[in-house]
Write an enzyme that holds these catalytic residues in place. Structure first.
Site, PDB file in Angstrom:
ATOM      1  N   ASP A   7      52.983 -42.783  59.826  1.00 14.19           N
ATOM      2  CA  ASP A   7      54.189 -42.654  60.640  1.00 14.19           C
ATOM      3  C   ASP A   7      54.455 -44.011  61.299  1.00 14.19           C
ATOM      4  OD1 ASP A   7      53.378 -40.030  60.039  1.00 14.19           O
ATOM      5  OD2 ASP A   7      54.181 -39.235  61.915  1.00 14.19           O
TER       6      ASP A   7
ATOM      7  N   LYS B 142      60.894 -34.849  60.457  1.00 13.18           N
ATOM      8  CA  LYS B 142      59.856 -34.503  61.431  1.00 13.18           C
ATOM      9  C   LYS B 142      60.433 -34.588  62.836  1.00 13.18           C
ATOM     10  CE  LYS B 142      55.191 -35.793  62.993  1.00 13.18           C
ATOM     11  NZ  LYS B 142      53.986 -36.614  62.682  1.00 13.18           N
TER      12      LYS B 142
ATOM     13  N   LYS C  61      61.762 -39.323  61.197  1.00 14.46           N
ATOM     14  CA  LYS C  61      61.137 -38.664  62.345  1.00 14.46           C
ATOM     15  C   LYS C  61      61.874 -39.061  63.614  1.00 14.46           C
ATOM     16  CE  LYS C  61      56.616 -38.776  64.743  1.00 14.46           C
ATOM     17  NZ  LYS C  61      55.219 -39.242  64.624  1.00 14.46           N
TER      18      LYS C  61
END
Length: 223
Positions: free
Chosen positions: A89, A180, A151
Site C-alpha cells: 500500500d 480499499k 485506497k
C-alpha cells in the site's frame, strides 16, 4: 457475508511493539481476515507468524506522507516483497498531485509496478488533501500504470474514508480495480455501507470488533 474476508487488519501506530504485531497476526489467523497490514520493519516477523495460512501480508511504503523519493519507494517495495509481503500500500505524492506534476507521478507508479511485478499494489490517495478532480485523475493514473487497487486514506491525514469518496472512486475505476476504504471505519454497520457503495476491501484496526458486531447482529436478526 463473511465480512472478515474483506478486512485488512491493520497496526501502523509509530509506537507499535513486537507484542502488538504478534497479537495482530494471531487475530488475523483467528478471525480469518483477508490480510494484515504492517510497517516494513515488521514484514519478516509477521510472515513467520502467518506461514502456511491463507491470511495475506500487506506492507505500507512511502508512509504516511508519500513524499519520499521514487527510488527509495522502489527499494522499499523490492525489500518488502522479497521479505514476504504479498501486497503493498503506497501513498501517492500528494504534493506532486496538488502541484500538477502528473508526469512525475506517472513515472513513479510505473517504476513501482516494474520493481514488483507480482505484488498486489494499492495506491493511497489521501483523499482529504485532494479535490474531486484530483481524486479522479489519481484513479486514472493508477489504472494506467496497471495497479490493482485505489485506497482512500492512511488514517494519519486530516480525514479518513468517506462514502462520497468511495462512490467517486467507483465511478472512475468501475470494475477494473479494487477499492480499499480506510480511515475511521470502526464498526460493522459502517464497514457494510462502504462495501455496499463499492469498496472491495476495508482497512481498519478494529477488525475483531467489526466481526463480533456482525455476528451479534446476524444472531439477533436470525435467532
Amino acid at each position: 457475508m463473511n465480512i472478515a474476508r474483506y478486512i485488512d487488519h491493520t497496526q501502523l501506530a509509530p509506537n507499535t511493539t513486537e507484542s502488538d504485531i504478534l497479537k495482530l497476526c494471531q487475530e488475523g489467523l483467528e478471525y480469518g481476515f483477508r490480510a494484515i497490514c504492517v510497517a516494513g520493519t515488521w514484514v519478516e516477523f509477521s510472515k513467520s507468524q502467518l506461514s502456511g495460512s491463507p491470511v495475506l501480508l500487506a506492507a505500507v511504503l512511502g508512509f504516511p506522507h508519500g513524499n519520499s523519493t521514487s527510488s527509495s519507494k522502489c527499494l522499499e517495495a523490492e525489500a518488502y516483497f522479497k521479505n514476504g509481503a504479498d501486497e503493498l500500500d503506497m501513498v501517492i505524492n500528494v504534493g506532486w498531485m496538488r502541484s500538477g506534476r502528473i508526469k512525475q507521478i506517472e513515472t513513479e507508479l510505473a517504476l513501482i509496478r516494474k520493481a514488483v511485478p507480482k505484488a498486489v499494489l494499492k495506491l493511497i490517495l489521501e483523499t482529504c488533501y485532494l479535490s474531486d478532480d484530483q481524486k479522479r485523475l489519481a484513479c486514472q493514473l493508477a489504472m494506467g500504470a496497471g495497479w490493482d487497487y485505489v485506497k482512500t486514506s492512511t488514517g494519519f491525514g486530516t480525514g479518513g474514508a468517506t462514502l462520497a469518496d468511495v462512490r467517486l472512486m467507483k465511478e472512475e475505476v468501475k470494475n477494473t480495480m479494487g477499492i480499499k476504504a480506510s480511515g475511521g471505519i470502526r464498526d460493522y454497520e459502517t464497514a457494510l455501507k462502504y462495501l455496499q457503495e463499492g469498496a472491495t476491501r476495508i482497512g481498519t484496526s478494529s477488525g475483531p470488533v467489526i466481526v463480533a458486531e456482525g455476528a451479534r447482529l446476524s444472531q439477533e436478526r436470525n435467532p
